[in-house]
Design a protein around this motif. Structure first.
Motif, PDB file in Angstrom:
ATOM      1  N   VAL A   1      28.013  12.177  11.309  1.00  0.00           N
ATOM      2  CA  VAL A   1      29.285  12.207  12.061  1.00  0.00           C
ATOM      3  C   VAL A   1      30.468  12.477  11.188  1.00  0.00           C
ATOM      4  O   VAL A   1      30.608  11.732  10.366  1.00  0.00           O
ATOM      5  CB  VAL A   1      29.356  10.975  12.970  1.00  0.00           C
ATOM      6  CG1 VAL A   1      30.611  10.768  13.651  1.00  0.00           C
ATOM      7  CG2 VAL A   1      28.249  10.664  13.793  1.00  0.00           C
ATOM      8  N   ASP A   2      31.184  13.348  11.589  1.00  0.00           N
ATOM      9  CA  ASP A   2      32.266  13.662  10.875  1.00  0.00           C
ATOM     10  C   ASP A   2      32.121  13.480   9.104  1.00  0.00           C
ATOM     11  O   ASP A   2      32.688  12.993   8.522  1.00  0.00           O
ATOM     12  CB  ASP A   2      33.431  12.749  11.013  1.00  0.00           C
ATOM     13  CG  ASP A   2      33.975  12.926  12.659  1.00  0.00           C
ATOM     14  OD1 ASP A   2      33.709  14.103  12.923  1.00  0.00           O
ATOM     15  OD2 ASP A   2      34.393  11.989  13.257  1.00  0.00           O
ATOM     16  N   ASP A   3      31.123  14.336   8.912  1.00  0.00           N
ATOM     17  CA  ASP A   3      30.718  14.246   7.306  1.00  0.00           C
ATOM     18  C   ASP A   3      30.049  12.940   6.971  1.00  0.00           C
ATOM     19  O   ASP A   3      29.984  12.512   5.644  1.00  0.00           O
ATOM     20  CB  ASP A   3      31.688  14.834   6.243  1.00  0.00           C
ATOM     21  CG  ASP A   3      32.165  16.027   6.748  1.00  0.00           C
ATOM     22  OD1 ASP A   3      31.226  16.947   7.262  1.00  0.00           O
ATOM     23  OD2 ASP A   3      33.347  16.537   6.599  1.00  0.00           O
ATOM     24  N   LYS A   4      29.991  11.855   7.639  1.00  0.00           N
ATOM     25  CA  LYS A   4      29.420  10.502   7.221  1.00  0.00           C
ATOM     26  C   LYS A   4      27.886  10.356   7.644  1.00  0.00           C
ATOM     27  O   LYS A   4      27.605  10.476   8.714  1.00  0.00           O
ATOM     28  CB  LYS A   4      30.039   9.299   7.644  1.00  0.00           C
ATOM     29  CG  LYS A   4      29.621   8.093   7.349  1.00  0.00           C
ATOM     30  CD  LYS A   4      30.233   7.014   7.489  1.00  0.00           C
ATOM     31  CE  LYS A   4      29.549   5.466   7.062  1.00  0.00           C
ATOM     32  NZ  LYS A   4      30.442   4.553   7.041  1.00  0.00           N
ATOM     33  N   PRO A   5      27.013  10.654   6.697  1.00  0.00           N
ATOM     34  CA  PRO A   5      25.602  10.259   6.911  1.00  0.00           C
ATOM     35  C   PRO A   5      25.243   9.083   7.551  1.00  0.00           C
ATOM     36  O   PRO A   5      25.712   7.869   7.330  1.00  0.00           O
ATOM     37  CB  PRO A   5      24.767  10.389   5.543  1.00  0.00           C
ATOM     38  CG  PRO A   5      25.711  10.086   4.775  1.00  0.00           C
ATOM     39  CD  PRO A   5      27.282  10.275   5.189  1.00  0.00           C
ATOM     40  N   PHE A   6      24.359   9.289   8.835  1.00  0.00           N
ATOM     41  CA  PHE A   6      24.124   7.899   9.406  1.00  0.00           C
ATOM     42  C   PHE A   6      22.486   7.907  10.064  1.00  0.00           C
ATOM     43  O   PHE A   6      22.293   6.727  10.486  1.00  0.00           O
ATOM     44  CB  PHE A   6      25.162   7.687  10.702  1.00  0.00           C
ATOM     45  CG  PHE A   6      24.657   8.751  11.934  1.00  0.00           C
ATOM     46  CD1 PHE A   6      23.765   8.520  12.891  1.00  0.00           C
ATOM     47  CD2 PHE A   6      25.287   9.966  11.866  1.00  0.00           C
ATOM     48  CE1 PHE A   6      23.429   9.295  13.964  1.00  0.00           C
ATOM     49  CE2 PHE A   6      25.055  10.901  12.839  1.00  0.00           C
ATOM     50  CZ  PHE A   6      24.198  10.537  13.847  1.00  0.00           C
TER      51      PHE A   6
ATOM     52  N   LYS B   1      24.152   0.828  10.633  1.00  0.00           N
ATOM     53  CA  LYS B   1      24.308  -0.231  11.683  1.00  0.00           C
ATOM     54  C   LYS B   1      25.383   0.238  12.468  1.00  0.00           C
ATOM     55  O   LYS B   1      25.514  -0.079  13.642  1.00  0.00           O
ATOM     56  CB  LYS B   1      24.400  -1.527  11.293  1.00  0.00           C
ATOM     57  CG  LYS B   1      22.943  -2.117  11.031  1.00  0.00           C
ATOM     58  CD  LYS B   1      23.076  -3.696  10.826  1.00  0.00           C
ATOM     59  CE  LYS B   1      21.696  -4.021  10.566  1.00  0.00           C
ATOM     60  NZ  LYS B   1      21.446  -5.762  10.492  1.00  0.00           N
ATOM     61  N   GLU B   2      26.453   0.680  11.905  1.00  0.00           N
ATOM     62  CA  GLU B   2      27.819   0.804  12.627  1.00  0.00           C
ATOM     63  C   GLU B   2      27.726   1.892  13.547  1.00  0.00           C
ATOM     64  O   GLU B   2      28.595   2.132  14.548  1.00  0.00           O
ATOM     65  CB  GLU B   2      28.962   0.956  11.658  1.00  0.00           C
ATOM     66  CG  GLU B   2      28.952   2.481  11.091  1.00  0.00           C
ATOM     67  CD  GLU B   2      29.937   2.533   9.990  1.00  0.00           C
ATOM     68  OE1 GLU B   2      30.893   3.364  10.273  1.00  0.00           O
ATOM     69  OE2 GLU B   2      29.587   2.277   8.781  1.00  0.00           O
ATOM     70  N   PHE B   3      26.535   2.809  13.487  1.00  0.00           N
ATOM     71  CA  PHE B   3      26.405   3.996  14.551  1.00  0.00           C
ATOM     72  C   PHE B   3      25.659   3.665  15.686  1.00  0.00           C
ATOM     73  O   PHE B   3      25.437   4.262  16.573  1.00  0.00           O
ATOM     74  CB  PHE B   3      26.167   5.097  13.786  1.00  0.00           C
ATOM     75  CG  PHE B   3      27.011   5.603  12.856  1.00  0.00           C
ATOM     76  CD1 PHE B   3      27.891   6.342  13.530  1.00  0.00           C
ATOM     77  CD2 PHE B   3      27.190   5.402  11.490  1.00  0.00           C
ATOM     78  CE1 PHE B   3      29.294   6.933  12.742  1.00  0.00           C
ATOM     79  CE2 PHE B   3      28.211   5.913  10.724  1.00  0.00           C
ATOM     80  CZ  PHE B   3      29.103   6.651  11.203  1.00  0.00           C
ATOM     81  N   LEU B   4      24.780   2.324  15.610  1.00  0.00           N
ATOM     82  CA  LEU B   4      23.987   1.905  16.903  1.00  0.00           C
ATOM     83  C   LEU B   4      24.860   1.507  17.983  1.00  0.00           C
ATOM     84  O   LEU B   4      25.793   1.324  17.768  1.00  0.00           O
ATOM     85  CB  LEU B   4      23.152   0.573  16.324  1.00  0.00           C
ATOM     86  CG  LEU B   4      22.143   0.758  15.132  1.00  0.00           C
ATOM     87  CD1 LEU B   4      21.805  -0.565  14.740  1.00  0.00           C
ATOM     88  CD2 LEU B   4      21.228   1.750  15.227  1.00  0.00           C
ATOM     89  N   GLY B   5      24.055   2.062  19.068  1.00  0.00           N
ATOM     90  CA  GLY B   5      24.743   1.742  20.562  1.00  0.00           C
ATOM     91  C   GLY B   5      25.909   2.537  20.877  1.00  0.00           C
ATOM     92  O   GLY B   5      26.758   2.323  21.616  1.00  0.00           O
ATOM     93  N   LYS B   6      26.031   3.857  20.106  1.00  0.00           N
ATOM     94  CA  LYS B   6      27.055   4.710  20.569  1.00  0.00           C
ATOM     95  C   LYS B   6      26.527   6.006  21.071  1.00  0.00           C
ATOM     96  O   LYS B   6      27.188   6.956  21.388  1.00  0.00           O
ATOM     97  CB  LYS B   6      28.008   4.897  19.242  1.00  0.00           C
ATOM     98  CG  LYS B   6      28.241   3.892  18.451  1.00  0.00           C
ATOM     99  CD  LYS B   6      29.605   4.074  17.651  1.00  0.00           C
ATOM    100  CE  LYS B   6      30.081   2.856  16.885  1.00  0.00           C
ATOM    101  NZ  LYS B   6      30.813   1.693  18.000  1.00  0.00           N
TER     102      LYS B   6
END
Length: 191
Positions: free
Chosen positions: A70-75, A99-104
């Motif tokens: 997402v916006d060049d950040k691997p997740f 974890k910061e990308f969970l639930g989005k």
């Protein structure tokens, strides 16, 4: 970096990303929240991961993996596994490692990429996977995308806790994807 629904999600082949990110996949896969939902729940060693990376780089082994950004950040990761071009089918997998990308709503985006990649880019006829019966959130996601539950293997998975769990099998055919493609893509983008 704040995440928004308008953030761009891109997918890069694991062999084409920097070594640092290739090894971050091992951290993700060995994290408790990812590993606890996997069919094989053991901690993956650096040697095992290194061999897997070598297979990705060489193209051997019938498995392909892409890292979601997402916006060049691997997740997260999407993969086509046990690709059988003769039969036209493949197992698949996915997970969000950060974890910061969970639930989005990004699980829908990962799933849509697997379907597009498998059916359109790789020209497969069938995609299938397994999910632990206790992973109701993932099963719900897959069924909403149009996958069909095809079977149940009772007490098939021995978890690290010593508990045995049922394994559910789901699948989708190419003609089902083609009939539902517009709906699935609209659903995936409604994150």
């Amino acid at each position: 970096m704040p995440f928004s629904k308008k953030s761009a999600v891109t997918f890069l082949d694991v062999a084409a990303i920097p070594d640092e990110i290739q090894w971050r996949i091992l951290e993700w896969r060995n994290s408790d929240f990812v590993r606890s939902q996997m069919l094989r729940q053991h901690l993956i060693s650096q040697e095992e991961h290194g061999a897997w990376l070598a297979g990705q780089r060489s193209g051997a082994g019938g498995t392909r993996c892409r890292v979601a950004h997402v916006d060049d950040k691997p997740f997260g990761v999407v993969s086509l596994n046990h690709i059988d071009m003769r039969a036209g089918n493949s197992d698949w997998g996915m997970y969000i490692g950060e974890k910061e990308f969970l639930g989005k709503g990004l699980g829908k985006v990962l799933l849509a990429e697997i379907l597009r990649w498998g059916f359109e880019e790789t020209d497969l006829q069938r995609l299938y996977t397994s999910v632990l019966a206790t992973n109701a959130q993932a099963l719900d996601l897959y069924l909403k995308a149009g996958f069909i539950q095809e079977g149940r293997w009772r007490k098939h998975v021995l978890c690290e806790t010593g508990e045995r769990r049922d394994l559910l099998w789901i699948g989708m055919l190419r003609d089902e994807w083609e009939a539902e493609k517009s709906r699935i893509l609209q659903w995936a983008l409604s994150r």
